[in-house]
Design an enzyme around this catalytic site. Structure first.
Site, PDB file in Angstrom:
ATOM      1  N   HIS A  64      45.793  42.696  42.758  1.00  0.00           N
ATOM      2  CA  HIS A  64      46.517  41.447  42.248  1.00  0.00           C
ATOM      3  C   HIS A  64      46.824  40.484  43.206  1.00  0.00           C
ATOM      4  O   HIS A  64      48.000  39.943  42.923  1.00  0.00           O
ATOM      5  CB  HIS A  64      47.585  42.076  41.266  1.00  0.00           C
ATOM      6  N   CYS A  65      46.070  40.048  43.985  1.00  0.00           N
ATOM      7  CA  CYS A  65      46.410  39.080  45.107  1.00  0.00           C
ATOM      8  C   CYS A  65      45.444  37.838  44.856  1.00  0.00           C
ATOM      9  O   CYS A  65      44.455  37.828  44.427  1.00  0.00           O
ATOM     10  CB  CYS A  65      46.243  40.146  46.392  1.00  0.00           C
ATOM     11  N   GLY A  66      45.796  36.954  45.566  1.00  0.00           N
ATOM     12  CA  GLY A  66      45.224  35.656  45.443  1.00  0.00           C
ATOM     13  C   GLY A  66      43.853  36.096  46.493  1.00  0.00           C
ATOM     14  O   GLY A  66      42.907  35.144  46.306  1.00  0.00           O
ATOM     15  N   PHE A  67      43.937  36.688  47.254  1.00  0.00           N
ATOM     16  CA  PHE A  67      42.776  37.150  48.164  1.00  0.00           C
ATOM     17  C   PHE A  67      41.735  37.951  47.721  1.00  0.00           C
ATOM     18  O   PHE A  67      40.874  38.440  48.271  1.00  0.00           O
ATOM     19  CB  PHE A  67      43.202  37.317  49.571  1.00  0.00           C
ATOM     20  N   THR A  68      42.100  38.865  46.442  1.00  0.00           N
ATOM     21  CA  THR A  68      41.221  39.851  45.729  1.00  0.00           C
ATOM     22  C   THR A  68      39.683  39.471  45.595  1.00  0.00           C
ATOM     23  O   THR A  68      38.873  40.106  45.738  1.00  0.00           O
ATOM     24  CB  THR A  68      41.793  40.284  44.326  1.00  0.00           C
TER      25      THR A  68
END
Length: 188
Positions: A64-68
């Site tokens: 659940h990360c912006g970089f996923t």
């Protein structure tokens, strides 16, 4: 002539033939002397057995990360260089409070949402005193702890970190690709 050196040479050549001409490493690099639990499995990944002598990109991930979305690029990187021996190891971590609550959810994000086929572990600590021994060694070799999710380490065939990249570095970044190609060109 001393018979011992001749016997030793004969035995070495016999072992080479027995193992299909592959030279077996006498010792696994320190970095790889670990086992980690495999994602969505009761099995473990023996890092020496799976990765010794191979170039490797190790990345700490989070569901659940912006970089996923970098999972897509990491999979493309793996597919692009897989035939040349490249391996990718994804290590989910909640150290930055963005990993899924369960391993099943992590597996769904990786395997279903992004089609990941490279090796993935169960969630691990990658920073601080609780960091898994693999990450402690990555940090010791590179001098840099992951500052966020999707921090990437490029490891050569001898098990040495040759480059590391921030989360902002995309898997298709020219500098990362150059490091991967350098790792591919390294000697085991």
């Amino acid at each position: 002539m001393n018979a011992l050196p001749a016997l030793s040479l004969s035995l070495s050549l016999s072992l080479l033939v027995l193992f299909g001409g592959q030279v077996l490493a006498a010792e696994c690099p320190t970095l790889l002397q670990h086992e980690l639990p495999k994602l969505r499995s009761k099995e473990t990944i023996d890092l020496c057995q799976r990765f010794a002598g191979k170039p490797l990109v190790i990345v700490n991930t989070a569901s659940h990360c912006g970089f996923t979305p970098q999972f897509k690029g990491l999979e493309a990187l793996y597919k692009r260089y897989q035939d040349q021996g490249l391996e990718v190891l994804g290590v989910p971590s909640d150290d930055f409070k963005q990993e899924a609550a369960t391993s099943e959810e992590t597996a769904t994000v990786c395997y279903v949402n992004y089609g990941v086929t490279f090796a993935m572990t169960q969630p691990q600590h990658v920073t601080g005193d609780k960091a898994t021994p693999l990450y402690k060694e990555l940090i010791a070799q590179s001098g840099q702890s992951p500052r966020w999710n999707f921090y990437k380490y490029v490891v050569d065939r001898q098990g040495k970190v040759i480059a590391h990249f921030s989360s902002l570095t995309k898997p298709d970044d020219p500098d990362l690709l150059k490091a991967v190609e350098q790792a591919l060109d390294s000697k085991p």
